[in-house]
Each structure stands twice: as C-alpha cells, then as structure tokens.
Design an enzyme around this catalytic site. Structure first.
Site, PDB file in Angstrom:
ATOM      1  N   ARG A  30      11.581 -19.208 -36.605  1.00 40.09           N
ATOM      2  CA  ARG A  30      10.260 -18.319 -36.670  1.00 40.09           C
ATOM      3  C   ARG A  30      10.837 -17.504 -35.286  1.00 40.09           C
ATOM      4  NH1 ARG A  30       6.328 -14.612 -37.462  1.00 40.09           N
ATOM      5  NH2 ARG A  30       4.229 -14.747 -36.912  1.00 40.09           N
ATOM      6  N   LEU A  35      -6.430 -49.747 -64.549  1.00 36.59           N
ATOM      7  CA  LEU A  35      -7.004 -51.151 -63.599  1.00 36.59           C
ATOM      8  C   LEU A  35      -8.707 -50.714 -62.950  1.00 36.59           C
ATOM      9  CD1 LEU A  35      -6.954 -53.674 -62.666  1.00 36.59           C
ATOM     10  CD2 LEU A  35      -5.621 -53.094 -59.848  1.00 36.59           C
ATOM     11  N   THR A  36      -8.472 -49.484 -62.477  1.00 34.03           N
ATOM     12  CA  THR A  36      -9.661 -49.067 -61.946  1.00 34.03           C
ATOM     13  C   THR A  36     -10.860 -48.504 -62.692  1.00 34.03           C
ATOM     14  OG1 THR A  36      -8.402 -47.842 -59.889  1.00 34.03           O
ATOM     15  CG2 THR A  36     -10.070 -46.917 -60.161  1.00 34.03           C
ATOM     16  N   GLU A  87      -3.678 -46.437 -54.956  1.00 31.78           N
ATOM     17  CA  GLU A  87      -2.465 -48.506 -54.994  1.00 31.78           C
ATOM     18  C   GLU A  87      -3.073 -49.143 -53.832  1.00 31.78           C
ATOM     19  OE1 GLU A  87       1.305 -49.608 -56.865  1.00 31.78           O
ATOM     20  OE2 GLU A  87       1.412 -47.011 -57.541  1.00 31.78           O
ATOM     21  N   THR A 123      -3.512 -42.172 -63.890  1.00 33.22           N
ATOM     22  CA  THR A 123      -2.149 -41.446 -63.977  1.00 33.22           C
ATOM     23  C   THR A 123      -1.060 -41.139 -65.142  1.00 33.22           C
ATOM     24  OG1 THR A 123      -2.277 -41.859 -61.062  1.00 33.22           O
ATOM     25  CG2 THR A 123      -0.083 -40.259 -62.285  1.00 33.22           C
ATOM     26  N   ALA A 163     -15.577 -50.056 -59.976  1.00 33.84           N
ATOM     27  CA  ALA A 163     -14.601 -51.366 -59.212  1.00 33.84           C
ATOM     28  C   ALA A 163     -12.632 -50.557 -59.385  1.00 33.84           C
ATOM     29  CB  ALA A 163     -13.649 -52.101 -61.089  1.00 33.84           C
ATOM     30  N   GLY A 164     -12.559 -50.228 -57.547  1.00 31.28           N
ATOM     31  CA  GLY A 164     -11.701 -49.655 -56.912  1.00 31.28           C
ATOM     32  C   GLY A 164     -11.065 -50.165 -56.144  1.00 31.28           C
ATOM     33  N   SER A 165     -11.959 -50.125 -55.276  1.00 32.69           N
ATOM     34  CA  SER A 165     -11.364 -51.116 -54.692  1.00 32.69           C
ATOM     35  C   SER A 165     -11.381 -52.944 -54.433  1.00 32.69           C
ATOM     36  CB  SER A 165     -10.812 -50.709 -52.770  1.00 32.69           C
ATOM     37  OG  SER A 165     -11.158 -49.746 -52.177  1.00 32.69           O
ATOM     38  N   THR A 210      -6.147 -48.348 -51.030  1.00 28.83           N
ATOM     39  CA  THR A 210      -6.298 -47.180 -49.840  1.00 28.83           C
ATOM     40  C   THR A 210      -5.734 -48.277 -48.576  1.00 28.83           C
ATOM     41  OG1 THR A 210      -8.517 -48.494 -49.317  1.00 28.83           O
ATOM     42  CG2 THR A 210      -8.648 -46.716 -50.525  1.00 28.83           C
TER      43      THR A 210
HETATM   44  C1  LIG Z   1      -4.537 -39.183 -57.602  1.00 29.66           C
HETATM   45  C2  LIG Z   1      -5.082 -40.686 -57.680  1.00 29.66           C
HETATM   46  C3  LIG Z   1      -4.054 -41.261 -58.639  1.00 29.66           C
HETATM   47  C4  LIG Z   1      -4.272 -42.669 -59.098  1.00 29.66           C
HETATM   48  N1  LIG Z   1      -3.769 -43.585 -60.160  1.00 29.66           N
HETATM   49  C5  LIG Z   1      -3.979 -44.522 -60.814  1.00 29.66           C
HETATM   50  C6  LIG Z   1      -3.964 -45.322 -62.154  1.00 29.66           C
HETATM   51  O1  LIG Z   1      -2.520 -44.834 -62.265  1.00 29.66           O
HETATM   52  N2  LIG Z   1      -4.398 -46.520 -62.431  1.00 29.66           N
HETATM   53  C7  LIG Z   1      -4.444 -47.011 -62.078  1.00 29.66           C
HETATM   54  O2  LIG Z   1      -5.891 -47.793 -61.674  1.00 29.66           O
HETATM   55  N3  LIG Z   1      -5.731 -46.311 -60.672  1.00 29.66           N
HETATM   56  C8  LIG Z   1      -5.336 -45.379 -60.688  1.00 29.66           C
HETATM   57  N4  LIG Z   1      -6.130 -44.518 -58.848  1.00 29.66           N
HETATM   58  C9  LIG Z   1      -7.162 -45.077 -58.563  1.00 29.66           C
HETATM   59  C10 LIG Z   1      -6.491 -45.122 -56.928  1.00 29.66           C
HETATM   60  O3  LIG Z   1      -6.147 -46.991 -56.994  1.00 29.66           O
HETATM   61  C11 LIG Z   1      -8.132 -46.013 -56.708  1.00 29.66           C
HETATM   62  O4  LIG Z   1      -8.331 -44.639 -56.488  1.00 29.66           O
HETATM   63  C12 LIG Z   1      -8.685 -46.971 -55.355  1.00 29.66           C
HETATM   64  O5  LIG Z   1      -8.181 -48.235 -55.441  1.00 29.66           O
HETATM   65  C13 LIG Z   1      -9.646 -46.304 -54.032  1.00 29.66           C
HETATM   66  O6  LIG Z   1     -10.746 -46.807 -55.113  1.00 29.66           O
HETATM   67  P1  LIG Z   1     -11.869 -46.006 -55.024  1.00 29.66           P
HETATM   68  O7  LIG Z   1     -11.235 -45.066 -55.241  1.00 29.66           O
HETATM   69  O8  LIG Z   1     -13.118 -46.324 -56.552  1.00 29.66           O
HETATM   70  O9  LIG Z   1     -13.027 -45.795 -53.904  1.00 29.66           O
HETATM   71  P2  LIG Z   1     -13.692 -47.448 -53.110  1.00 29.66           P
HETATM   72  O10 LIG Z   1     -13.078 -48.574 -53.355  1.00 29.66           O
HETATM   73  O11 LIG Z   1     -14.644 -46.963 -53.934  1.00 29.66           O
HETATM   74  O12 LIG Z   1     -13.546 -46.913 -51.347  1.00 29.66           O
HETATM   75  C14 LIG Z   1     -14.536 -46.108 -50.880  1.00 29.66           C
HETATM   76  C15 LIG Z   1     -13.785 -45.966 -49.270  1.00 29.66           C
HETATM   77  O13 LIG Z   1     -14.424 -47.446 -48.926  1.00 29.66           O
HETATM   78  C16 LIG Z   1     -13.519 -48.443 -48.387  1.00 29.66           C
HETATM   79  N5  LIG Z   1     -13.628 -49.745 -48.838  1.00 29.66           N
HETATM   80  C17 LIG Z   1     -13.778 -50.150 -50.098  1.00 29.66           C
HETATM   81  N6  LIG Z   1     -14.011 -51.025 -50.110  1.00 29.66           N
HETATM   82  C18 LIG Z   1     -13.769 -51.559 -48.795  1.00 29.66           C
HETATM   83  C19 LIG Z   1     -13.471 -52.721 -47.490  1.00 29.66           C
HETATM   84  N7  LIG Z   1     -13.739 -54.192 -48.683  1.00 29.66           N
HETATM   85  N8  LIG Z   1     -13.204 -52.828 -46.507  1.00 29.66           N
HETATM   86  C20 LIG Z   1     -13.009 -51.784 -46.208  1.00 29.66           C
HETATM   87  N9  LIG Z   1     -12.982 -50.738 -46.116  1.00 29.66           N
HETATM   88  C21 LIG Z   1     -13.802 -50.256 -48.135  1.00 29.66           C
HETATM   89  C22 LIG Z   1     -12.102 -47.684 -49.263  1.00 29.66           C
HETATM   90  O14 LIG Z   1     -10.577 -47.665 -48.436  1.00 29.66           O
HETATM   91  C23 LIG Z   1     -12.942 -46.405 -49.009  1.00 29.66           C
HETATM   92  O15 LIG Z   1     -12.401 -45.308 -47.798  1.00 29.66           O
HETATM   93  C24 LIG Z   1      -5.953 -43.295 -59.076  1.00 29.66           C
HETATM   94  C25 LIG Z   1      -6.313 -42.373 -58.197  1.00 29.66           C
HETATM   95  C26 LIG Z   1      -6.088 -41.228 -57.246  1.00 29.66           C
HETATM   96  C27 LIG Z   1      -6.703 -40.329 -56.473  1.00 29.66           C
END
Ligand SMILES: Cc1cc2nc3c(=O)[nH]c(=O)nc-3n(C[C@H](O)[C@H](O)[C@H](O)COP(=O)(O)OP(=O)(O)OC[C@H]3O[C@@H](n4cnc5c(N)ncnc54)[C@H](O)[C@@H]3O)c2cc1C
Length: 380
Positions: free
Chosen positions: A268, A125-126, A363, A158, A130-132, A365
């Site tokens: 310990r 998905l990510t 899945e 993953t 397009a993360g959060s 934050t």
């Molecule tokens: C080891 C690992 C395995 C993963 N496996 C998968 C997988 O199998 N499939 C998949 O699709 N994804 C996967 N992910 C992705 C994961 O779901 C995303 O990293 C996560 O959803 C956050 O997205 P981002 O990293 O882009 O962070 P961002 O969205 O850039 O967030 C950065 C910061 O801003 C904060 N933030 C963002 N928006 C808001 C808001 N509206 N309000 C408050 N705070 C906010 C976040 O909480 C975070 O602290 C994986 C990630 C890792 C590290």
C-alpha cells in the site's frame, strides 16, 4: 530450556498450514456469511489425525502433546478461527473430559470415534444463569430406578447442533454445592436430548454455538462420567488444558491478522511510498510481533508443563489471559494498518477483528482468569 521447534513440530506446522491454505482458505467468507458449519472439512481433519491429537494411539489418537495440539489450533485459526474453535471444543473439552475422567469402557467406546472425527463432541457447562459462576448450575440429574434423568438447559455450547456426544454437567446433590455437580455423557439419540436455539454471532460464525436441552433425558447409570459429585471440580481441571487451546486460537488469529497487515503495509503506497516506511506503521508492526511472540512463549510454557503432567492452573490462565488480550489488540491494529480497506470484507482482517473477541470471553472471561491467577499467587 529449549526455544526451538523439533523437526517433527516444524513438519506438523507445515502440513496443517498447507491443509488450511488449500482446503479452508477458499471457503472462509462463504462459511462466515452463511453461518455454514464445515462438516466435511471436520471429517477430513479427523482422518488426518487432527481431531484427537492429544490422545494415545491405542485409543485412535495421534499420541501428540499440547505443544503440537497448540500448533494445530494455531494453524487452523490463522486461516479460520471457526475451524479452530470447533476442533478445540471437541478435543480438549469433550474428548479430554472422557479421556481424563472416564472409565476404560467409556474411553474405549467413545474416544476412537471422536478422535477419527466420525463423531463430533460438545461440552456443556454454561447455563443462562451460570456463566462465570459455573457452579450455579441449575440443570438437575436425579436417580430413578437405576437411571439418571436430566432436566434443564445449557447455553452457548460450541458444536451443539452437530454433536454426536455431549459431556454435560448437572446437579446431583444441591446441598453439596461445588461437590454436588456431576458430569454425564449423553449420546445424540438419547430421548429428551436436543439442541435448541443456534446463536447468530458477531464472529466465529461458521462454528455452531447454541442451547442444549435436557427434557426428562434418561441415561443409563453407566453414563455418569467420573465420580458422582465431582463433575464441576473435574471441569476446572479440564479447563486448565482447554485454556491452552483458547490461547492457541487467539495466537493463530493474531498471526493471520499480523501476516495480512505486514503484507499490506509493503504494497500500500501513500505519499509516494509504501506505508511500511512510516515509523508509525513500523511501531505498530513491532508491537504486534513482540506481543505475538510473548503470547506464544507463555502458551508453550503452559503446554510443556501440562505434557510433563504438572498442574497448570496458573500458567494456562496467564497464557489465555495474555494471548487473548494481546490478540484483540493485534487484530485491532491490523485493521488500522489497512485503513478503510480493513473495514471491508474483501480483506481478511475484518473477520479476524470480529472473531478474536471471543477469546477474552470463552472458557472464562479475562476477569475470571485474573481471579484464577490471583488465587494461585496468593496461595503460593
Ligand atoms: C462463542 C462462544 C462459545 C462458547 N462455547 C462454550 C462451550 O462450548 N461450552 C460451555 O460450557 N460454554 C461455552 N461458552 C460460554 C462461555 O464460557 C461464557 O460465555 C463465559 O464463561 C462467560 O459467561 P457469561 O457469558 O454468562 O458472562 P457473565 O458471567 O454474565 O459475565 C458478564 C461480565 O461480568 C464479569 N464477571 C462475572 N463475574 C465476575 C466476578 N466475580 N468478578 C469480576 N467480573 C465478573 C465477566 O467477566 C463479564 O465481563 C461459549 C461462549 C461463546 C460466546
């Protein structure tokens, strides 16, 4: 309300623990340092029924529920979180998306092979932008002569590099926003499909996390998963169950760290007595054990309700939020109880401390879990 495990659940916990201690424990640091994906172990987990625990037996699964699934993820992660996340992404994301939203034909084609561990699944998905905000997906799927053509790239998937099957989300109608994203099943051999950069990670290093690339990746119409345009909305439902597995991952690692810290505190000696006799250390152990119990109960509540067929958006987000944050605190204290030895790779807490952080991120934050929970609270 019943707070006891059934005899079968106790037996399952014992069996997974035995397997993890014998087959995983001896290799944990070698896999971690070499970033070695434990392919053979994953295949064995499949043959034992642990790669398809939540699916019906007629589709090759073990016919168990989410409480049992949590027990499996907990016990694997108590020894190695990398194995836990490999099984979790495969089962409650990829396979479950096919099980819940797939046609009979898709279920029959994919689930038996996924459940047996013959095929490994990943779920994408990510994306980098397009993360959060996962609805900000940029990957596109366009219809050309009855075929879908996917273009774009996913990040942080993953199992990406070992997956035989990928469930990936792509925009099919930009103007429909959240209702314009569809899910697709992509088989490894499909031309234009590949795994890209494998990330070099802080923790969970034996699990492979990386890019998935679609370069004019051409799929038959039958590879659309679920209704056209509903892939994103379906993904949110899949994440409701997925978050139970991340809570279980956190609980398992926290249990492993707690067990090690408790053991260490009894052997310990400083100032002529075991450090467990100091009240400051006892207080840490008490808080760790209490938070661990609370996390487990929250997660089993979500799992039990999901097994009853209820919607668990709030419950699974609460379980994931609490369990992951508590597990980070527990692993931190486990290192503290070990003193300088907690900083050294000869002791297991060093790795738990690194691995567990993922649970507050993957899945969704912690910040996003709070958004999800707030939306549910205000709706009620
Ligand atoms: C080891 C690992 C395995 C993963 N496996 C998968 C997988 O199998 N499939 C998949 O699709 N994804 C996967 N992910 C992705 C994961 O779901 C995303 O990293 C996560 O959803 C956050 O997205 P981002 O990293 O882009 O962070 P961002 O969205 O850039 O967030 C950065 C910061 O801003 C904060 N933030 C963002 N928006 C808001 C808001 N509206 N309000 C408050 N705070 C906010 C976040 O909480 C975070 O602290 C994986 C990630 C890792 C590290």
């Amino acid at each position: 309300m019943d707070f006891e495990y059934t005899a079968e659940q106790k037996q399952l916990r014992g069996a997974v623990r035995e397997f993890a201690e014998a087959e995983i424990r001896p290799h944990v640091m070698e896999w971690d340092e070499g970033q070695i994906f434990p392919l053979e172990t994953v295949r064995t987990l499949g043959s034992l029924g642990y790669m398809g625990s939540i699916f019906p037996e007629e589709l090759g699964g073990a016919g168990l529920g989410y409480v049992e699934y949590s027990i499996i993820i907990e016990e694997l992660s108590r020894v190695d979180g990398s194995v836990g996340i490999i099984v979790a992404a495969h089962t409650s994301l990829c396979s479950n998306h096919i099980f819940k939203m797939g046609s009979d034909e898709q279920r029959r084609r994919y689930l038996p092979k996924l459940a047996s561990g013959e095929w490994i699944g990943c779920w994408s998905l990510t994306e980098t932008e397009a993360g959060s905000d996962a609805a900000g997906t940029r990957t596109t799927a366009t219809l050309e002569d009855d075929h879908w053509v996917l273009n774009g790239a996913k990040t942080f998937t993953t199992n990406a590099h070992y997956a035989d099957i990928c469930v990936g989300m792509a925009v099919t109608d930009r103007s429909a926003a959240q209702h314009g994203i569809s899910a697709f099943i992509i088989e490894k051999e499909t031309p234009g499909f590949s795994a890209g950069k494998k990330e070099n990670k802080l923790g969970l290093r034996a699990s492979a996390t990386g890019e998935v690339i679609f370069d004019h990746c051409r799929l038959g119409a039958s590879q659309l998963l679920g209704k056209r345009g509903e892939g994103f909305v379906d993904s949110l439902r899949i994440l409701d169950g997925g978050r139970i597995s991340i809570a279980a991952l956190a609980i398992g690692m926290a249990q492993g760290a707690y067990d090690a810290a408790l053991r260490y505190s009894k052997v310990r000696k400083q100032f002529g007595r075991p450090i467990s006799e100091f009240q400051a250390i006892q207080n840490k152990l008490v808080d760790m054990a209490t938070e661990l119990d609370a996390a487990r109960l929250l997660n089993y509540r979500a799992a039990t309700r999901l097994d009853r067929g209820e919607r668990v958006t709030k419950e699974s987000a609460m379980a994931k939020l609490f369990a992951s944050e508590a597990a980070v605190r527990i692993c931190n204290e486990a290192v503290q109880i070990h003193g300088g030895y907690g900083f050294i790779k000869d002791y297991p807490v060093e790795k738990f401390y690194r691995d567990v952080k993922l649970c507050t991120i993957g899945e969704g934050t912690s910040e996003i879990q709070r958004l999800v929970i707030a939306r549910q609270l205000l709706k009620d």
